[in-house]
Design a protein around this motif. Structure first.
Motif, PDB file in Angstrom:
ATOM      1  N   ASP A  27       0.839  -1.216   0.000  1.00 31.72           N
ATOM      2  CA  ASP A  27       0.000   0.000   0.000  1.00 31.72           C
ATOM      3  C   ASP A  27       0.864   1.253   0.000  1.00 31.72           C
ATOM      4  OD1 ASP A  27      -2.630  -0.844  -0.093  1.00 31.72           O
ATOM      5  OD2 ASP A  27      -2.699  -1.298   2.060  1.00 31.72           O
ATOM      6  N   GLU A  28       1.829   1.274   0.927  1.00 31.39           N
ATOM      7  CA  GLU A  28       2.652   2.472   1.071  1.00 31.39           C
ATOM      8  C   GLU A  28       3.509   2.701  -0.191  1.00 31.39           C
ATOM      9  OE1 GLU A  28       5.292   2.475   4.452  1.00 31.39           O
ATOM     10  OE2 GLU A  28       5.298   4.674   4.508  1.00 31.39           O
ATOM     11  N   THR A  29       4.072   1.605  -0.713  1.00 34.88           N
ATOM     12  CA  THR A  29       4.931   1.747  -1.899  1.00 34.88           C
ATOM     13  C   THR A  29       4.121   2.270  -3.089  1.00 34.88           C
ATOM     14  OG1 THR A  29       6.384   0.024  -1.083  1.00 34.88           O
ATOM     15  CG2 THR A  29       6.516   0.486  -3.447  1.00 34.88           C
ATOM     16  N   LEU A  30       2.903   1.747  -3.265  1.00 37.17           N
ATOM     17  CA  LEU A  30       2.090   2.221  -4.399  1.00 37.17           C
ATOM     18  C   LEU A  30       1.688   3.683  -4.211  1.00 37.17           C
ATOM     19  CD1 LEU A  30      -0.168  -0.874  -5.230  1.00 37.17           C
ATOM     20  CD2 LEU A  30       1.909  -0.089  -6.405  1.00 37.17           C
ATOM     21  N   ALA A  31       1.357   4.059  -2.966  1.00 36.13           N
ATOM     22  CA  ALA A  31       0.977   5.462  -2.715  1.00 36.13           C
ATOM     23  C   ALA A  31       2.179   6.374  -2.952  1.00 36.13           C
ATOM     24  CB  ALA A  31       0.459   5.615  -1.280  1.00 36.13           C
ATOM     25  N   GLN A  32       3.345   5.926  -2.507  1.00 39.58           N
ATOM     26  CA  GLN A  32       4.547   6.745  -2.700  1.00 39.58           C
ATOM     27  C   GLN A  32       4.929   6.805  -4.177  1.00 39.58           C
ATOM     28  OE1 GLN A  32       7.143   4.970   0.313  1.00 39.58           O
ATOM     29  NE2 GLN A  32       6.454   6.475   1.808  1.00 39.58           N
ATOM     30  N   PHE A  33       4.750   5.683  -4.876  1.00 42.90           N
ATOM     31  CA  PHE A  33       5.022   5.691  -6.321  1.00 42.90           C
ATOM     32  C   PHE A  33       4.122   6.720  -7.016  1.00 42.90           C
ATOM     33  CE2 PHE A  33       3.427   4.103 -10.461  1.00 42.90           C
ATOM     34  CZ  PHE A  33       4.537   4.500 -11.205  1.00 42.90           C
ATOM     35  N   ARG A  34       2.841   6.718  -6.652  1.00 39.39           N
ATOM     36  CA  ARG A  34       1.895   7.655  -7.285  1.00 39.39           C
ATOM     37  C   ARG A  34       2.364   9.096  -7.093  1.00 39.39           C
ATOM     38  NH1 ARG A  34      -3.043   8.223  -9.336  1.00 39.39           N
ATOM     39  NH2 ARG A  34      -3.537   6.015  -9.425  1.00 39.39           N
ATOM     40  N   GLU A  35       2.792   9.388  -5.860  1.00 41.54           N
ATOM     41  CA  GLU A  35       3.241  10.757  -5.559  1.00 41.54           C
ATOM     42  C   GLU A  35       4.496  11.103  -6.389  1.00 41.54           C
ATOM     43  OE1 GLU A  35       2.891  10.990  -1.233  1.00 41.54           O
ATOM     44  OE2 GLU A  35       4.087  12.850  -1.381  1.00 41.54           O
ATOM     45  N   LEU A  36       5.436  10.168  -6.408  1.00 38.06           N
ATOM     46  CA  LEU A  36       6.699  10.423  -7.119  1.00 38.06           C
ATOM     47  C   LEU A  36       6.472  10.506  -8.633  1.00 38.06           C
ATOM     48  CD1 LEU A  36       8.980   8.039  -5.021  1.00 38.06           C
ATOM     49  CD2 LEU A  36       8.992  10.549  -4.960  1.00 38.06           C
ATOM     50  N   ALA A  37       5.567   9.657  -9.133  1.00 35.21           N
ATOM     51  CA  ALA A  37       5.297   9.679 -10.577  1.00 35.21           C
ATOM     52  C   ALA A  37       4.657  11.008 -10.962  1.00 35.21           C
ATOM     53  CB  ALA A  37       4.391   8.513 -10.959  1.00 35.21           C
TER      54      ALA A  37
END
Ligand code: FDA
Length: 311
Positions: free
Chosen positions: A144-154
């Motif tokens: 969950d956290e990795t996908l949320a952080q990926f979304r922010e970084l992308a």
């Protein structure tokens, strides 16, 4: 089911401190089949050797699940040093990182997630030199956290600079993939390498293989760039047929494999005109990575035992 029992036996034994200490002291010569070397120079040498066969490299500094701020920042500095080493090179610049390696579990004095602070430093540098950074996917509590952080970084750096990984063995992954579609992300699809409970991950290999195909096809059909990361030749052949049947160009996908595994196939696919990348891990923190490679294939246990007895 047998695969899961084997994997859980190997990763269970690998978690034993006494086994770890023996393998760490006697196993390096064996680990070198999967790990390019101790330092960045070794890894760059491996990239350049693969380039001669038409295969590109993905540099991966080994290390994960870091618990101190100092260690996380040291890893971030070493990853920035990779960017310096790649700057100006004539081949594609590509790095894989784990958010847990650069502070995902830690908070800075000003209340920010240290993994994100370090990821932004790394991505700023990557963008500057034209490198691509892949956020590896780790065990299920981090998804969950990795996908949320990926979304922010992308959204900050763009999907030409950052991508992530989805694991076919998790029941949730098809939904996760669909939920990311608005970003048109560059995703690496893998089967999944961690020991996960049956409540979250499919225990049967046949189900994982079927889920792998569904995910890959869905991502390709949605028009997104797809890194097909598998050594499974039947999957690779099916993907080749799928892209022809659906008119998907070679520029929309690539094949990825691990250093030391199926080099013959890597070379062959490159010769056929596909983009092929090999994931090149290096560094002293090789034990967890090495254990996962052993857990993937029963024949590897014999290879390790033989190598250690010789060593
Ligand atoms: P499968 O396990 O079915 O193997 C197919 C064939 O490949 C085997 O029959 C054998 O010939 C060969 N093979 C596979 N593994 C081998 C091994 N260890 N030694 C020797 N031969 C082997 N996972 C994850 O959870 N998060 C991640 O971020 C990543 N990242 C990643 C990047 C890249 C570039 C690759 C290729 C893989 C990953 N993985 C990963 C690992 C992935 O989840 C998976 O565990 C391995 O790729 C093995 O699965 P295969 O798809 O190769 O199929």
């Amino acid at each position: 089911m047998i695969d899961r029992i084997y994997r859980s036996a190997v990763l269970g034994v690998a978690g034993n401190k006494a086994v770890e200490s023996v393998v760490r002291t006697r196993g390096w010569s064996v680990a070198q089949r999967f790990v390019a070397g101790d330092d960045l120079q070794d890894a760059v040498r491996a990239v350049e050797e693969l380039e001669r066969d038409g295969v590109h490299g993905i540099l991966d500094l080994l290390g994960e699940m870091v618990t101190s701020e100092e260690e996380a920042n040291t890893f971030a500095e070493k990853i920035l040093a990779i960017m310096d080493a790649l700057d100006g090179k004539p081949y594609p610049k590509y790095v894989s990182i784990k958010l847990s390696q650069i502070g995902q579990d830690l908070t800075t004095a000003s209340g920010e997630n240290l993994g994100m602070v370090n990821a932004r430093r790394i991505l700023t540098r990557a963008q500057h030199i034209g490198a691509f950074v892949r956020l590896d996917m780790e065990d299920h509590p981090r998804v969950d956290e990795t996908l949320a952080q990926f979304r922010e970084l992308a959204s900050e750096f763009g999907t030409d600079t950052v991508g992530t990984v989805l694991q076919a063995y998790l029941y949730r992954t098809e939904q996760d993939r669909a939920a990311l579609d608005d970003l048109h992300p560059n995703l690496r699809i893998v089967k999944g390498a961690y020991l996960e409970p049956e409540t979250v991950a499919m225990p049967d290999k046949a189900d994982v293989d079927a889920a792998y195909r569904r995910l890959t096809y869905a991502h390709l059909k949605a028009g997104n760039y797809t890194a097909v990361a598998s050594h499974d030749e039947s999957i690779i052949e099916d993907v080749k047929r799928f892209v022809i049947a659906h008119g998907i160009p070679k520029s929309q996908f690539e094949f990825q494999m691990l250093y030391g595994i199926r080099r013959d196939l890597q070379k062959r696919l490159a010769k056929e005109g596909f983009t092929v990348r090999a994931y090149i891990p290096y560094g002293r923190d090789w034990y967890a990575y090495f254990s996962r490679r052993i857990a993937e294939r029963p024949a590897n246990v014999l290879f390790v035992l033989r190598g250690m007895l010789k060593g």
